[in-house]
Design an enzyme around this catalytic site. Sequence first.
Site, PDB file in Angstrom:
ATOM      1  CG  ASP A  43      -2.079   0.904   1.127  1.00 56.31           C
ATOM      2  OD1 ASP A  43      -2.288   1.484   0.039  1.00 56.31           O
ATOM      3  OD2 ASP A  43      -2.799   1.066   2.124  1.00 56.31           O
TER       4      ASP A  43
ATOM      5  CD1 TRP B 296       7.489   6.533  -2.502  1.00 57.42           C
ATOM      6  CD2 TRP B 296       7.115   6.942  -4.676  1.00 57.42           C
ATOM      7  NE1 TRP B 296       8.707   6.597  -3.128  1.00 57.42           N
ATOM      8  CE2 TRP B 296       8.503   6.848  -4.461  1.00 57.42           C
ATOM      9  CE3 TRP B 296       6.642   7.200  -5.966  1.00 57.42           C
ATOM     10  CZ2 TRP B 296       9.430   6.995  -5.499  1.00 57.42           C
ATOM     11  CZ3 TRP B 296       7.554   7.359  -6.981  1.00 57.42           C
ATOM     12  CH2 TRP B 296       8.935   7.254  -6.754  1.00 57.42           C
TER      13      TRP B 296
ATOM     14  CG  ASN C 131      -7.354  -2.144  -6.326  1.00 59.16           C
ATOM     15  OD1 ASN C 131      -6.401  -2.886  -6.109  1.00 59.16           O
ATOM     16  ND2 ASN C 131      -7.655  -1.152  -5.495  1.00 59.16           N
ATOM     17  CD1 TRP C 132     -12.457  -5.750 -10.221  1.00 60.96           C
ATOM     18  CD2 TRP C 132     -11.563  -5.058 -12.150  1.00 60.96           C
ATOM     19  NE1 TRP C 132     -11.794  -6.808 -10.799  1.00 60.96           N
ATOM     20  CE2 TRP C 132     -11.244  -6.423 -11.975  1.00 60.96           C
ATOM     21  CE3 TRP C 132     -11.097  -4.390 -13.293  1.00 60.96           C
ATOM     22  CZ2 TRP C 132     -10.490  -7.138 -12.900  1.00 60.96           C
ATOM     23  CZ3 TRP C 132     -10.345  -5.113 -14.215  1.00 60.96           C
ATOM     24  CH2 TRP C 132     -10.053  -6.471 -14.011  1.00 60.96           C
TER      25      TRP C 132
ATOM     26  NE  ARG D  84      -7.276   2.127  -6.308  1.00 56.86           N
ATOM     27  CZ  ARG D  84      -6.123   2.210  -5.669  1.00 56.86           C
ATOM     28  NH1 ARG D  84      -5.034   2.501  -6.337  1.00 56.86           N
ATOM     29  NH2 ARG D  84      -6.048   1.987  -4.377  1.00 56.86           N
TER      30      ARG D  84
ATOM     31  NE  ARG E 291      -3.159  -1.616   4.312  1.00 54.80           N
ATOM     32  CZ  ARG E 291      -4.427  -1.617   3.938  1.00 54.80           C
ATOM     33  NH1 ARG E 291      -5.255  -2.477   4.469  1.00 54.80           N
ATOM     34  NH2 ARG E 291      -4.880  -0.773   3.028  1.00 54.80           N
TER      35      ARG E 291
HETATM   36  C1  FPP Z   1      -1.758   0.321  -3.400  1.00 51.77           C
HETATM   37  O1  FPP Z   1      -1.334   1.633  -3.539  1.00 51.77           O
HETATM   38  C2  FPP Z   1      -1.364  -0.483  -4.496  1.00 51.77           C
HETATM   39  C3  FPP Z   1      -2.178  -1.006  -5.474  1.00 51.77           C
HETATM   40  C4  FPP Z   1      -3.617  -0.806  -5.539  1.00 51.77           C
HETATM   41  C5  FPP Z   1      -1.650  -1.805  -6.536  1.00 51.77           C
HETATM   42  C6  FPP Z   1      -0.474  -2.610  -6.142  1.00 51.77           C
HETATM   43  C7  FPP Z   1       0.192  -2.985  -7.357  1.00 51.77           C
HETATM   44  C8  FPP Z   1       1.511  -2.973  -7.548  1.00 51.77           C
HETATM   45  C9  FPP Z   1       2.531  -2.646  -6.548  1.00 51.77           C
HETATM   46  C10 FPP Z   1       2.010  -3.344  -8.863  1.00 51.77           C
HETATM   47  C11 FPP Z   1       1.634  -4.747  -9.263  1.00 51.77           C
HETATM   48  C12 FPP Z   1       2.663  -5.708  -8.919  1.00 51.77           C
HETATM   49  C13 FPP Z   1       3.035  -6.695  -9.741  1.00 51.77           C
HETATM   50  C14 FPP Z   1       4.007  -7.672  -9.241  1.00 51.77           C
HETATM   51  C15 FPP Z   1       2.535  -6.806 -11.125  1.00 51.77           C
HETATM   52  P1  FPP Z   1      -2.424   2.767  -3.606  1.00 51.77           P
HETATM   53  O2  FPP Z   1      -2.567   3.155  -5.025  1.00 51.77           O
HETATM   54  O3  FPP Z   1      -3.662   2.307  -2.938  1.00 51.77           O
HETATM   55  O4  FPP Z   1      -1.710   3.868  -2.778  1.00 51.77           O
HETATM   56  P2  FPP Z   1      -2.418   5.001  -1.928  1.00 51.77           P
HETATM   57  O5  FPP Z   1      -3.130   4.292  -0.808  1.00 51.77           O
HETATM   58  O6  FPP Z   1      -1.275   5.823  -1.461  1.00 51.77           O
HETATM   59  O7  FPP Z   1      -3.338   5.733  -2.848  1.00 51.77           O
END
Ligand code: FPP
Length: 238
Positions: free
Chosen positions: A18, A23, A66-67, A69, A186
Amino acid sequence: MVELDPERLPRHVAIIMDGNGRWARRRGLPRFFGHREGVKTAKRIITKACEIPIPVLTLYAFSRENWERPREEVAVLMDLLRAYLREELPTMLERGIRFRVIGERERFPGDIQEMIARVEKETASGERMTLVLALSYGARHELARAARLLAEEVCAGRLRPEDITPETLSRHLYTVDLPDPDLLIRTSGEMRLSNFLLYQCAYTEFYFTPVLWPDFTEEEFLKALADYQRRERRFGRV
Ligand code: FPP
């Protein structure tokens, strides 16, 4: 330098990766950059886990939620997944990694489904580490699906309701042949399970760190493992 006891390593580590979006935002960049860095981090942690080795590593790469988003962000995540599956097969074969997907793979575009099937098939005999990607995964749906499958077996007369136990239920989860996670990590300071492996985490040790996923280094990973090794696990016993 973090020292680990090789006798007390977790058999299964699950990670909620997460903080990619935050970032990127902190750097004034679009969220996309955070996901791209997130993949790099995932590769480094997979390499480290395989070196140790941790027998099973599960990464929550895409939740059912996540779908929802924005379309562009989902498209970026699909492209990153495509690239990952396309580029990493030789490395997985070389390192003895067995690749697996848990979740609703049928919801992904056809080409991704084909790549998943191919990578799973070609890496099936990998013996060093099992790498599990949770994709379109949601624990409540996984449990509802298991209930549905059990109900179908009862209706077909292959199973009696009194034979439904935690073990029979486990056999209908996506994680059927995997041990339960010993440690769940996490990143990004959130302290929630967010519908991840609800059933499998009954006795799992949790480790939360404020570090955002793109900044999560091998050293941070080792710190989490060392913290796990300092804990006394009683599984409800004394
Ligand atoms: C959470 O960060 C991350 C995700 C929803 C996607 C995680 C996916 C990856 C790290 C890439 C996929 C990995 C592989 C191996 C193909 P967020 O976007 O929710 O961050 P935030 O909470 O700061 O908004």
